[in-house]
Structures are given as C-alpha cells and as structure tokens.
Design a protein around this motif. Sequence first.
Motif, PDB file in Angstrom:
ATOM      1  N   ASN A  13       2.846 -10.681   0.532  1.00 30.41           N
ATOM      2  CA  ASN A  13       1.406 -10.851   0.358  1.00 30.41           C
ATOM      3  C   ASN A  13       0.616 -10.473   1.609  1.00 30.41           C
ATOM      4  O   ASN A  13      -0.401  -9.782   1.528  1.00 30.41           O
ATOM      5  N   HIS A  14       1.069 -10.908   2.769  1.00 32.77           N
ATOM      6  CA  HIS A  14       0.390 -10.494   4.003  1.00 32.77           C
ATOM      7  C   HIS A  14       0.613  -9.008   4.252  1.00 32.77           C
ATOM      8  O   HIS A  14      -0.263  -8.324   4.801  1.00 32.77           O
ATOM      9  N   ALA A  15       1.771  -8.508   3.840  1.00 34.00           N
ATOM     10  CA  ALA A  15       2.051  -7.075   3.969  1.00 34.00           C
ATOM     11  C   ALA A  15       0.994  -6.257   3.242  1.00 34.00           C
ATOM     12  O   ALA A  15       0.402  -5.325   3.796  1.00 34.00           O
ATOM     13  N   GLN A  16       0.746  -6.620   1.993  1.00 36.00           N
ATOM     14  CA  GLN A  16      -0.255  -5.900   1.198  1.00 36.00           C
ATOM     15  C   GLN A  16      -1.662  -6.110   1.762  1.00 36.00           C
ATOM     16  O   GLN A  16      -2.478  -5.193   1.772  1.00 36.00           O
ATOM     17  N   LEU A  59      -4.086  -3.185   3.187  1.00 39.20           N
ATOM     18  CA  LEU A  59      -5.411  -2.950   2.611  1.00 39.20           C
ATOM     19  C   LEU A  59      -6.492  -2.972   3.682  1.00 39.20           C
ATOM     20  O   LEU A  59      -7.370  -2.091   3.718  1.00 39.20           O
ATOM     21  N   ALA A  60      -6.449  -3.973   4.569  1.00 34.12           N
ATOM     22  CA  ALA A  60      -7.454  -4.080   5.631  1.00 34.12           C
ATOM     23  C   ALA A  60      -7.392  -2.877   6.559  1.00 34.12           C
ATOM     24  O   ALA A  60      -8.434  -2.328   6.964  1.00 34.12           O
ATOM     25  N   ALA A  61      -6.183  -2.441   6.897  1.00 38.97           N
ATOM     26  CA  ALA A  61      -6.030  -1.267   7.759  1.00 38.97           C
ATOM     27  C   ALA A  61      -6.557  -0.013   7.072  1.00 38.97           C
ATOM     28  O   ALA A  61      -7.261   0.800   7.694  1.00 38.97           O
ATOM     29  N   LYS A  62      -6.245   0.134   5.805  1.00 40.76           N
ATOM     30  CA  LYS A  62      -6.707   1.296   5.052  1.00 40.76           C
ATOM     31  C   LYS A  62      -8.229   1.353   5.004  1.00 40.76           C
ATOM     32  O   LYS A  62      -8.830   2.432   5.093  1.00 40.76           O
ATOM     33  N   ALA A  63      -8.879   0.187   4.882  1.00 37.49           N
ATOM     34  CA  ALA A  63     -10.345   0.133   4.800  1.00 37.49           C
ATOM     35  C   ALA A  63     -11.007   0.715   6.042  1.00 37.49           C
ATOM     36  O   ALA A  63     -12.117   1.241   5.979  1.00 37.49           O
ATOM     37  N   PHE A  64     -10.303   0.611   7.195  1.00 36.65           N
ATOM     38  CA  PHE A  64     -10.864   1.101   8.457  1.00 36.65           C
ATOM     39  C   PHE A  64     -10.088   2.309   8.995  1.00 36.65           C
ATOM     40  O   PHE A  64     -10.242   2.672  10.167  1.00 36.65           O
ATOM     41  N   ILE A 105      -6.916   2.757   9.684  1.00 34.52           N
ATOM     42  CA  ILE A 105      -6.021   2.371  10.772  1.00 34.52           C
ATOM     43  C   ILE A 105      -4.573   2.458  10.274  1.00 34.52           C
ATOM     44  O   ILE A 105      -4.259   1.943   9.198  1.00 34.52           O
ATOM     45  N   PRO A 106      -3.665   3.105  11.022  1.00 35.99           N
ATOM     46  CA  PRO A 106      -2.255   3.133  10.610  1.00 35.99           C
ATOM     47  C   PRO A 106      -1.676   1.713  10.559  1.00 35.99           C
ATOM     48  O   PRO A 106      -1.983   0.883  11.420  1.00 35.99           O
ATOM     49  N   ALA A 107      -0.832   1.448   9.563  1.00 38.74           N
ATOM     50  CA  ALA A 107      -0.222   0.117   9.423  1.00 38.74           C
ATOM     51  C   ALA A 107       1.288   0.250   9.288  1.00 38.74           C
ATOM     52  O   ALA A 107       1.781   1.043   8.481  1.00 38.74           O
ATOM     53  N   HIS A 108       2.013  -0.525  10.098  1.00 39.46           N
ATOM     54  CA  HIS A 108       3.473  -0.572  10.038  1.00 39.46           C
ATOM     55  C   HIS A 108       3.881  -1.971   9.583  1.00 39.46           C
ATOM     56  O   HIS A 108       3.557  -2.959  10.242  1.00 39.46           O
ATOM     57  N   ALA A 156       5.953  -2.260  -3.686  1.00 39.93           N
ATOM     58  CA  ALA A 156       5.166  -1.174  -4.273  1.00 39.93           C
ATOM     59  C   ALA A 156       3.687  -1.325  -3.947  1.00 39.93           C
ATOM     60  O   ALA A 156       3.000  -0.338  -3.654  1.00 39.93           O
ATOM     61  N   GLY A 157       3.197  -2.558  -3.969  1.00 39.31           N
ATOM     62  CA  GLY A 157       1.791  -2.798  -3.653  1.00 39.31           C
ATOM     63  C   GLY A 157       1.453  -2.441  -2.223  1.00 39.31           C
ATOM     64  O   GLY A 157       0.376  -1.925  -1.928  1.00 39.31           O
ATOM     65  N   THR A 158       2.387  -2.698  -1.309  1.00 41.83           N
ATOM     66  CA  THR A 158       2.183  -2.359   0.105  1.00 41.83           C
ATOM     67  C   THR A 158       2.217  -0.848   0.306  1.00 41.83           C
ATOM     68  O   THR A 158       1.383  -0.284   1.028  1.00 41.83           O
ATOM     69  N   GLN A 159       3.153  -0.186  -0.335  1.00 44.47           N
ATOM     70  CA  GLN A 159       3.241   1.274  -0.250  1.00 44.47           C
ATOM     71  C   GLN A 159       2.000   1.935  -0.829  1.00 44.47           C
ATOM     72  O   GLN A 159       1.532   2.957  -0.323  1.00 44.47           O
ATOM     73  N   ALA A 160       1.432   1.334  -1.871  1.00 47.62           N
ATOM     74  CA  ALA A 160       0.249   1.907  -2.524  1.00 47.62           C
ATOM     75  C   ALA A 160      -0.958   1.953  -1.593  1.00 47.62           C
ATOM     76  O   ALA A 160      -1.872   2.758  -1.795  1.00 47.62           O
ATOM     77  N   GLN A 161      -0.955   1.091  -0.567  1.00 47.13           N
ATOM     78  CA  GLN A 161      -2.063   1.079   0.387  1.00 47.13           C
ATOM     79  C   GLN A 161      -1.839   2.060   1.538  1.00 47.13           C
ATOM     80  O   GLN A 161      -2.654   2.125   2.462  1.00 47.13           O
ATOM     81  N   GLY A 162      -0.743   2.815   1.493  1.00 46.15           N
ATOM     82  CA  GLY A 162      -0.504   3.845   2.505  1.00 46.15           C
ATOM     83  C   GLY A 162       0.180   3.361   3.765  1.00 46.15           C
ATOM     84  O   GLY A 162       0.234   4.094   4.760  1.00 46.15           O
TER      85      GLY A 162
END
Length: 380
Positions: A108-111, A115-120, A122-125, A138-144
Amino acid sequence: MGLPLTRDSVLQAHELVKPHIHLTPVQTNTTLSILASTPQSPDALKGTQWEGQTPAKPNVRLFFKCENFQRIGAFKVRGAFHAVKRLIEERGIEEVRKTGVATHSSGNHAQALALAAKAFHIPAHIVMPSVSTPSKIAGTQAQGATIHFSGSTSQERETAVKEVIAKTGATLVPPYDHPHIILGQGTLALELQSQARDLISQNKELSVGEVNKGLDAVITPCGGGGMLSGSAVALYGTGIRVFGAEPSFEGADDARRGVEAGKRIESVKTLTIADGLRTPLGEWTWKVVSNKSMVQGLYSVTEEQIRGAMRLVLERMKCFVEPSAVVGLATILYNEEFRHMVERAAGDEGWNIGVVFSGGNTTVEAISKLFAPVIDAKAE
C-alpha cells in the motif's frame, strides 16, 4: 525533522494534502452495530480465558471511515503525498527529481509513494517483499515505479532499500516511521471526527446517548503504527479515545506485547492474512503508541476472527476490503477484553466508535482462497 507531532501539525498537513486525496466516506451499518452490541454466544468463548463467564454486552454505534475508497485503495497516500511535498519544500523540485525517492513496503505504501512521485515527475524506487499480493505489485508498477524485490521481514526489506539508495542516491520516504508520514496519516482521523459529527447532526438515531455527542472512540489497525499514531496525535485533547488492533497470528501483535512489556519489539516474522500489518513499530511510532495518554489500549484478534469480520463487511456492507482493514471491527465484535472495557467505560449510555477500514487492495482470487478452507469444510 519538520513539524512537531501535534493536532495543529495534522491540520497543516491536511491543508497540504487535500488537493491530492479523496475525502473518503464515513458509512454506518445498523446490522453491524447491533451485532457489536449483542453478547457473544458461550460457544464462541469456549477455549478462551472468558469461558464460563458472562459475555460482555457493550452498547455501541459504529462509524466506518472507508479508506478502501481512497486513491490507490488505501490510506497510505495521505502520508506519501505529505512527505513528498515536504521534501520538495525542503530541497526544491529539481533537486528531488535528480535522484528520486525510495521506500520499502508490502504494497500500500509502495503504490502510494509511486503515485505521489509520479504526480511530481520524480523517479521512485520501491523495495517489495517477493510474497507481496500480486495486485499490489501490479498497482505499483502501473504508477511507473522501479520495483526491487526482497525477503518478507522488515530487516530484509530495510537492507534491500539501503542498497538501492547507495546505488541511486534516492531519498528514503519511510512507510510509517517518520513525522511527515505520521502527520499525513492522521488527516483521516480529522475527517472521521468531523464526518461522524455531521452524520449524527443530520440523524440523531445514529448516535447512542446524548443527541449532540460525536465520537467517543476510534480504533485503527496497527502494523508499523503510522495510522494509529497519526490518529492519536490528531485526536489528542479532543476527549476521543484511540485504540489499536492487531492480528495475533505468529506474534503479529508486537505492539500490544511490546507496550505490555515496556519495550519495543524490533523484529516480527509472521504470515498473517492481514499482510499489511506484518511490520513492527518504529522508533517514532513507538513513542506515540506506547504513550497511554495517547493510545488507550491495544488488542489482538485471530485469523478466524479476521475472516469473520471480513465476511460481514463483504456481505452486510457490500464493501470491498482487504483483511488488514477489518482487524478493528474484529476486535469490537470478538475481543472480549475490549468489549468488557467498553461496557465498563461507557455504561448504559454507550459509545459511538469510529472504525477505520485502512484499504481494499486485494483480489477476488485472494478472497476466494481466504475462504476456501471454510467452503471445503462445509462441502464435506
């Protein structure tokens, strides 16, 4: 470390994250309130310390904060967006974008951070246990986000995320143990308090006791403790009591046991079906959760009780939740220690209790497997 852990800081966090989150609904359910106010059968208490004793009969009305309807299906976006926005304030957006952010999470925090990083932009690992629910991966991957897999214990996850940070230079955004995360999660309690009061003002029959009263208590699930400690900070000084609920399976009730012993338990290894609650309290969350003036009690429930509560939510409320989300309701329904405590503390008047559904990130397939043993037993 930013803002102090106070209600005022939670109010400031709420203003910061409101543009990025949903105002999730607060729902009531007459059937569940009646069930929670009905004594358990003597058979249900067989084999427990309460066997042969008079079952508790608390008088309660339940108000469900449905964070399963939140963005990414869980409350975690609150802390993630708050932490990312504070990081941008501190370092500037261009600096944060250069190296990105990193975390470890079962899902849940992963997703949420993805999402928050994608909004700005920002790369997320994200370090995720290999046993994470496929839908959460899958939900985390969907956010890039870039996913790095690890073992299931908190130590294995933390080791993996340190390696990722060493390679990328990314900034750690912890899943729960940071003031920015705690304050962000606490925003749900502000909303719950206000929404329950509004519902009661519109329909006095929803409340026990005084017609003008709001919530008497709030109970939340507790894993790493970010939501529980955030709720406790948000409601401190309001007169609303705050409680935490955990699974008991394979020692997953580390917060309860740690507070009882007076020392934080730093390691937990459990495969409870409440997979979002498999982590121990952190140093920051321990300070709040172990403070009895902020968190009035911690209670645990069995896997069977979690299943029972989940079945009721799915069938009676028509509400899609994950197992971790219902440990608070399971406590109210089945934990006789909690039920006796409410009966004593509330007296004849009773309590209005806010119950946090933390998320709904599961699948039909996972739910089918969850209830398969019960179904198979009935078939026999």
